[in-house]
Scaffold this active site. Structure first.
Site, PDB file in Angstrom:
ATOM      1  N   ASP A  86     -17.873   1.414  -0.179  1.00 14.05           N
ATOM      2  CA  ASP A  86     -16.265   1.784  -0.502  1.00 14.05           C
ATOM      3  C   ASP A  86     -15.606   0.782  -0.583  1.00 14.05           C
ATOM      4  OD1 ASP A  86     -14.552   4.008  -1.215  1.00 14.05           O
ATOM      5  OD2 ASP A  86     -13.481   3.661   0.765  1.00 14.05           O
ATOM      6  N   GLU A  87     -14.398   0.816  -1.352  1.00 15.71           N
ATOM      7  CA  GLU A  87     -13.584  -0.244  -1.831  1.00 15.71           C
ATOM      8  C   GLU A  87     -14.235  -1.599  -2.199  1.00 15.71           C
ATOM      9  OE1 GLU A  87     -10.603   0.553  -2.026  1.00 15.71           O
ATOM     10  OE2 GLU A  87     -10.205   2.341  -0.709  1.00 15.71           O
ATOM     11  N   GLN A  89     -14.075  -3.555  -4.534  1.00 18.22           N
ATOM     12  CA  GLN A  89     -12.953  -4.423  -5.201  1.00 18.22           C
ATOM     13  C   GLN A  89     -12.654  -5.615  -4.243  1.00 18.22           C
ATOM     14  OE1 GLN A  89     -12.045  -1.298  -4.490  1.00 18.22           O
ATOM     15  NE2 GLN A  89      -9.958  -1.543  -3.387  1.00 18.22           N
TER      16      GLN A  89
END
Length: 202
Positions: A86-87, A89
């Site tokens: 998750d996340e 980036q």
């Protein structure tokens, strides 16, 4: 054959919810999931992943210095059937390459969920590398208040105006960001409009 997946969307597109639902679906089929997130995402507590609709899970934290491939080999090899990030980036380019190596060398699928671009419409480092090396790239869509597809993660200041300068990393949710289409984003900047965040609506 395992693949590296990048599933991206603007703020509010239920990326985290989809990551957690995906984990649930795998575990319902007796498959083992290694759930991870970068240490930069500390909004809900160091090891907690929480979606806006209330789903949550406990994840292993990856610092920017962490070698994901080495952690996999020493702690997870033979113990997980899929990796969910998750996340994503906020991962470094090197960490994305390490996830790519896990897929290639160990035949374990990796599913990355996150933002593509920041509040200035510029790619995050982790997202850029995923756009370059992922096998499958899928957009998770959401809409602007005008009804068009939202592509911009607009950062809003305390007075309701769109922020156009600042550090790339600024954690926030409905209190700081809103997904907009590019046209509304440009108009909001040009006209110095006051933007109502979703959490502020009656």
């Amino acid at each position: 054959m395992a693949k590296l997946y990048f599933k991206y969307g603007a703020m509010g597109s239920s990326k985290t919810a989809q990551a957690l639902i995906t984990r649930y679906n795998y575990e319902e089929n007796d498959l083992r999931v290694w759930l991870v997130k970068p240490s930069a995402d500390s909004r809900d507590g160091e090891a907690v992943i929480r979606s806006r609709i209330g789903l949550e899970g406990v994840a292993q934290i990856l610092s920017p210095e962490a070698d994901v491939l080495e952690i996999f080999r020493t702690e997870q090899q033979g113990k997980c059937d899929v990796i969910i990030v998750d996340e994503c980036q906020f991962l470094t380019e090197e960490q994305i390459d390490q996830l790519r190596a896990i897929v290639d060398e160990h035949n374990v699928p990796v599913m990355c969920f996150g933002l593509r671009t920041d509040f200035q419409c510029r790619l995050f480092a982790g997202s850029r590398r995923l756009m370059e090396v992922a096998d499958t790239i899928q957009e998770i869509k959401t809409i602007c208040d005008c009804g068009a597809k939202a592509t911009v993660n607009a950062r809003i200041d305390s007075e309701g105006h769109i922020v156009t300068q600042g550090e790339q990393l600024f954690l926030g949710g409905n209190d700081s960001y809103i997904a907009m289409c590019h046209k509304c984003w440009v108009r909001g900047i040009r006209e110095h409009k006051v933007i109502r965040l979703h959490g502020q609506r009656n």
